[in-house]
Design an enzyme around this catalytic site. Structure first.
Site, PDB file in Angstrom:
ATOM      1  N   LYS A 110       6.515  -7.472   1.207  1.00  0.00           N
ATOM      2  CA  LYS A 110       5.262  -7.003   1.812  1.00  0.00           C
ATOM      3  C   LYS A 110       4.132  -8.007   1.554  1.00  0.00           C
ATOM      4  O   LYS A 110       3.344  -8.326   2.439  1.00  0.00           O
ATOM      5  CB  LYS A 110       4.907  -5.608   1.262  1.00  0.00           C
ATOM      6  CG  LYS A 110       5.859  -4.527   1.797  1.00  0.00           C
ATOM      7  CD  LYS A 110       5.748  -3.201   1.062  1.00  0.00           C
ATOM      8  CE  LYS A 110       6.872  -2.266   1.515  1.00  0.00           C
ATOM      9  NZ  LYS A 110       6.951  -1.004   0.774  1.00  0.00           N
ATOM     10  N   GLN A 133       4.367   1.849  -4.460  1.00  0.00           N
ATOM     11  CA  GLN A 133       5.792   1.674  -4.160  1.00  0.00           C
ATOM     12  C   GLN A 133       6.605   2.796  -4.809  1.00  0.00           C
ATOM     13  O   GLN A 133       6.502   3.048  -6.010  1.00  0.00           O
ATOM     14  CB  GLN A 133       6.262   0.294  -4.661  1.00  0.00           C
ATOM     15  CG  GLN A 133       7.694  -0.040  -4.309  1.00  0.00           C
ATOM     16  CD  GLN A 133       7.934  -0.195  -2.802  1.00  0.00           C
ATOM     17  OE1 GLN A 133       7.135  -0.783  -2.086  1.00  0.00           O
ATOM     18  NE2 GLN A 133       9.036   0.362  -2.315  1.00  0.00           N
ATOM     19  N   ASP A 169       0.749   3.905   4.086  1.00  0.00           N
ATOM     20  CA  ASP A 169       2.152   4.341   4.143  1.00  0.00           C
ATOM     21  C   ASP A 169       2.273   5.648   4.933  1.00  0.00           C
ATOM     22  O   ASP A 169       3.373   6.066   5.284  1.00  0.00           O
ATOM     23  CB  ASP A 169       2.697   4.562   2.721  1.00  0.00           C
ATOM     24  CG  ASP A 169       3.667   3.465   2.302  1.00  0.00           C
ATOM     25  OD1 ASP A 169       4.213   2.786   3.190  1.00  0.00           O
ATOM     26  OD2 ASP A 169       3.886   3.302   1.089  1.00  0.00           O
TER      27      ASP A 169
END
Ligand code: NAP
Length: 293
Positions: A53, A97, A120
């Site tokens: 990312k 994450q 997200d």
């Protein structure tokens, strides 16, 4: 033989489009989009995903910040980090994450993220907006799959779509998105899980199968009909001594045999994974347009 849905190539195309938008922003005197990521602990797969990312951010000209915290970080300490990011005006969006270490309550953490920075798309407010078809950040992996279907012009209207796995981050949102009165969508959706009876019979009727259960090579050729569209979300590290790093990545679909019957199929690696990153970057650019808390 199936057409391969090339996620690596399509993700780079989307990244090139985003890079153009970034340079247009800079020409107008606006700042670079800024994505931050929090990584707790030393999980090998999570480290790889976060590194990919960060690398993608560099490629499109975003600023990125990686906050690495030790495995022993307490829930309270992580909550403080999130509050800092919520209040940091230079950061447009951030991700935590997953998975988090077991002593930290994931839902509690997700609910603390400012929904306008939740790139997200996991915050309950954003999930609710998705269900109501309101503008929002769509969860990155399902959004990447929609982008695949759209860019390859795959017909989804009135099709039988079977989803295997009902996780909060992939299967469940995917079922909502594929059933929406939009393209890609308007499918007749069956959401299956570990308690589903007769999965094989259900899959044999499917025009589109989205597989996200995390069991290597679970979907076999005898479970699908000719011409089916296959989206393989699964990524499992399987020991392989012939590889330098000691493992290879395997999807949830027995690719060699299913690809002979499918019309379209995603590979693993190089399918859904890179598309997830492209969606995250798209959400981050969109986050620059929102006024934060
Ligand atoms: P998850 O939270 O691990 O849940 C797995 C789901 O599969 C559950 O809903 C479970 O049912 C269902 N399941 C398990 N065994 C089954 C069976 N025999 N038949 C039917 N359903 C079964 O799922 P996830 O987080 O979505 O992850 C799934 C896979 O996708 C993993 O390999 C993960 O690494 C990968 N992934 C990839 C990306 C990407 O960007 N490519 C993103 C996210 C995840 P129950 O609910 O009944 O337990």
């Amino acid at each position: 033989m199936a057409t391969i849905l090339d996620g690596k190539k399509l993700s780079l195309t989307i990244q090139d489009e985003l890079a153009i938008k970034v340079s247009e922003r800079l020409q107008k005197g606006k700042k670079k989009p800024h994505l931050a990521a929090i990584l707790v602990g030393e999980d090998g797969a999570s480290k790889t995903y976060v590194a990919a990312k960060v690398k993608a951010c560099e490629r499109v000209g975003y600023q990125s910040t990686l906050i690495k915290l030790p495995e022993i970080t307490t829930e309270k300490e992580l909550m403080l980090e999130i509050e800092k990011l919520n209040n940091n005006n230079s950061i447009d969006g951030f991700i935590v994450q997953l998975p988090l270490p077991s002593h930290i309550d994931e839902q509690k953490i997700i609910q603390l993220i400012d929904p306008k920075k939740d790139v997200d798309g996991f915050h309950p407010q954003n999930i609710g907006r998705m269900v109501l078809n309101l503008p929002t950040f769509l969860p990155a992996t399902p959004n990447g799959i929609l982008e695949f279907l759209k860019r390859y012009k795959i017909d989804t209207i009135g099709k039988e779509c079977v989803i295997i796995g009902r996780s909060h981050i992939v299967g469940s949102p995917m079922s909502i998105l594929m059933a929406r009165n939009y393209y890609p969508g308007n499918s007749t959706v069956t959401l299956t899980h570990s308690r589903t009876q007769n999965l094989k019979e259900i899959c044999l009727k499917a025009d589109i199968i989205i597989v996200a259960l995390g069991k290597p090579e679970f979907l076999t050729a005898d479970m699908v009909k000719d011409g089916v569209v296959i989206i393989d979300v699964g990524i499992t590290r399987v020991n392989d001594n012939s590889k330098k790093n000691g493992y290879r990545l395997v999807g949830d679909v027995k690719f060699d045999e299913v690809s002979k019957k499918a019309s379209y199929i995603t590979p693993v690696p190089g399918g859904v994974g890179p598309m997830t990153i492209a969606s995250l970057l798209t959400n981050t650019l969109n986050a620059t347009k929102l006024k934060k808390m």
